[in-house]
Design a protein around this motif. Structure first.
Motif, PDB file in Angstrom:
ATOM      1  N   ASP A  48       1.112  -1.328   0.138  1.00  0.00           N
ATOM      2  CA  ASP A  48       0.005   0.130  -0.056  1.00  0.00           C
ATOM      3  C   ASP A  48       0.991   1.094  -0.026  1.00  0.00           C
ATOM      4  N   ASP A  49       0.682   2.082  -1.118  1.00  0.00           N
ATOM      5  CA  ASP A  49       1.494   3.162  -0.966  1.00  0.00           C
ATOM      6  C   ASP A  49       0.692   4.530  -0.540  1.00  0.00           C
ATOM      7  N   ASN A  55      -8.357   1.894  -4.412  1.00  0.00           N
ATOM      8  CA  ASN A  55      -8.231   0.785  -3.651  1.00  0.00           C
ATOM      9  C   ASN A  55      -8.457  -0.672  -4.348  1.00  0.00           C
ATOM     10  N   LYS A  56      -8.010  -0.685  -5.611  1.00  0.00           N
ATOM     11  CA  LYS A  56      -8.301  -1.845  -6.353  1.00  0.00           C
ATOM     12  C   LYS A  56      -7.667  -3.131  -5.695  1.00  0.00           C
ATOM     13  N   VAL A  57      -6.259  -2.762  -5.244  1.00  0.00           N
ATOM     14  CA  VAL A  57      -5.516  -3.776  -4.783  1.00  0.00           C
ATOM     15  C   VAL A  57      -6.331  -4.306  -3.423  1.00  0.00           C
ATOM     16  N   LEU A  75       1.320  -3.859   4.033  1.00  0.00           N
ATOM     17  CA  LEU A  75       2.660  -3.294   4.128  1.00  0.00           C
ATOM     18  C   LEU A  75       2.718  -1.889   3.476  1.00  0.00           C
ATOM     19  N   ARG A  76       3.164  -0.836   4.153  1.00  0.00           N
ATOM     20  CA  ARG A  76       3.368   0.354   3.875  1.00  0.00           C
ATOM     21  C   ARG A  76       5.010   0.649   3.988  1.00  0.00           C
ATOM     22  N   ILE A  77       5.551   1.180   3.091  1.00  0.00           N
ATOM     23  CA  ILE A  77       6.849   1.119   3.276  1.00  0.00           C
ATOM     24  C   ILE A  77       7.067   2.960   3.143  1.00  0.00           C
ATOM     25  N   LEU A  78       7.932   3.526   4.048  1.00  0.00           N
ATOM     26  CA  LEU A  78       8.083   4.839   4.112  1.00  0.00           C
ATOM     27  C   LEU A  78       9.605   4.949   3.803  1.00  0.00           C
ATOM     28  N   GLY A 136      12.490   2.609   4.813  1.00  0.00           N
ATOM     29  CA  GLY A 136      13.626   1.965   3.925  1.00  0.00           C
ATOM     30  C   GLY A 136      13.452   2.269   2.565  1.00  0.00           C
ATOM     31  N   ASN A 137      14.136   1.633   1.686  1.00  0.00           N
ATOM     32  CA  ASN A 137      14.123   1.584   0.321  1.00  0.00           C
ATOM     33  C   ASN A 137      12.875   0.414  -0.033  1.00  0.00           C
ATOM     34  N   PRO A 138      11.576   0.905  -0.627  1.00  0.00           N
ATOM     35  CA  PRO A 138      10.392  -0.002  -0.667  1.00  0.00           C
ATOM     36  C   PRO A 138      10.773  -1.282  -1.668  1.00  0.00           C
ATOM     37  N   LEU A 139      11.406  -1.280  -2.600  1.00  0.00           N
ATOM     38  CA  LEU A 139      11.877  -2.547  -3.204  1.00  0.00           C
ATOM     39  C   LEU A 139      12.536  -3.614  -2.305  1.00  0.00           C
ATOM     40  N   GLU A 140      13.431  -2.948  -1.653  1.00  0.00           N
ATOM     41  CA  GLU A 140      14.369  -4.147  -0.593  1.00  0.00           C
ATOM     42  C   GLU A 140      13.387  -4.365   0.606  1.00  0.00           C
TER      43      GLU A 140
END
Length: 187
Positions: A48-49, A55-57, A75-78, A136-140
């Motif tokens: 979730d960004d 909210n399709k996801v 999961l939301r990554i900041l 952290g880094n979203p991809l990682e």
């Protein structure tokens, strides 16, 4: 009815004609569709960004969860903790040790996440729903979470890209290339 006969012929399909043969080039061992080969989905990770207002996801996640009985983990990554507007961070140390510090985020981001959980419940999800924030880094961070979280499916959102070159290096492709579970990409 399947048992009804018309013109002396059974309306049942000749099951022998459906079996793979050497001539067809299909191996019965590798292409078998059976109850034993159907994967079970018990835990789904949803990225979730905070930007997907449709909210399709979540709609897809609720649907799959209702069908499979799977738990949902949001999961939301900041990139930085300061990016949560109006958020505060509290830390509590157990027995004076820095190893056992429990941190808690409070503010509008938590309220927004609680609202998403509530909407998933209203949409019919009766299974466990939880969420977490990581910095952290979203991809990682997504790849790390998948490796430690014992997930069966990842659902993420892909933003429409206007360039084929940019699409080649998109975040979704990088994530898919680094995980070993199925990924559902919602556009």
């Amino acid at each position: 009815m399947a048992d009804k006969k018309e013109n002396g012929n059974s309306s049942d399909i000749d099951k022998a004609s459906l079996k793979p043969t050497k001539e067809s080039g299909v191996s019965s061992e590798t292409s078998s569709i059976s109850k034993e080969n159907v994967p079970s989905i018990s835990k789904i990770l949803i990225t979730d960004d905070g930007k997907d207002e449709s909210n399709k996801v979540f709609n897809y996640a609720v649907s799959i969860s209702k069908y499979s009985g799977a738990e949902l983990q949001i999961l939301r990554i900041l990139e930085k903790l300061e990016k949560i507007e109006g958020a505060s961070l509290e830390g509590v140390s157990a027995q004076g040790s820095n190893k056992n510090i429990k941190q808690e985020v409070k503010g509008p981001a938590i309220e927004e996440m609680e609202l998403k959980v509530k909407r998933c419940r209203e949409a019919g999800c009766e299974n466990k729903i939880s969420y977490k924030f990581k910095v952290g880094n979203p991809l990682e961070e997504i790849v790390k979470e998948i490796k430690v979280g014992n997930y069966d499916l990842l659902i993420l959102r892909s933003v429409h890209l206007d360039s084929g070159v940019r699409a080649l290096f998109s975040s979704a492709r990088k994530i898919i290339g680094n995980v070993d579970i199925p990924v559902l990409v919602i556009r």
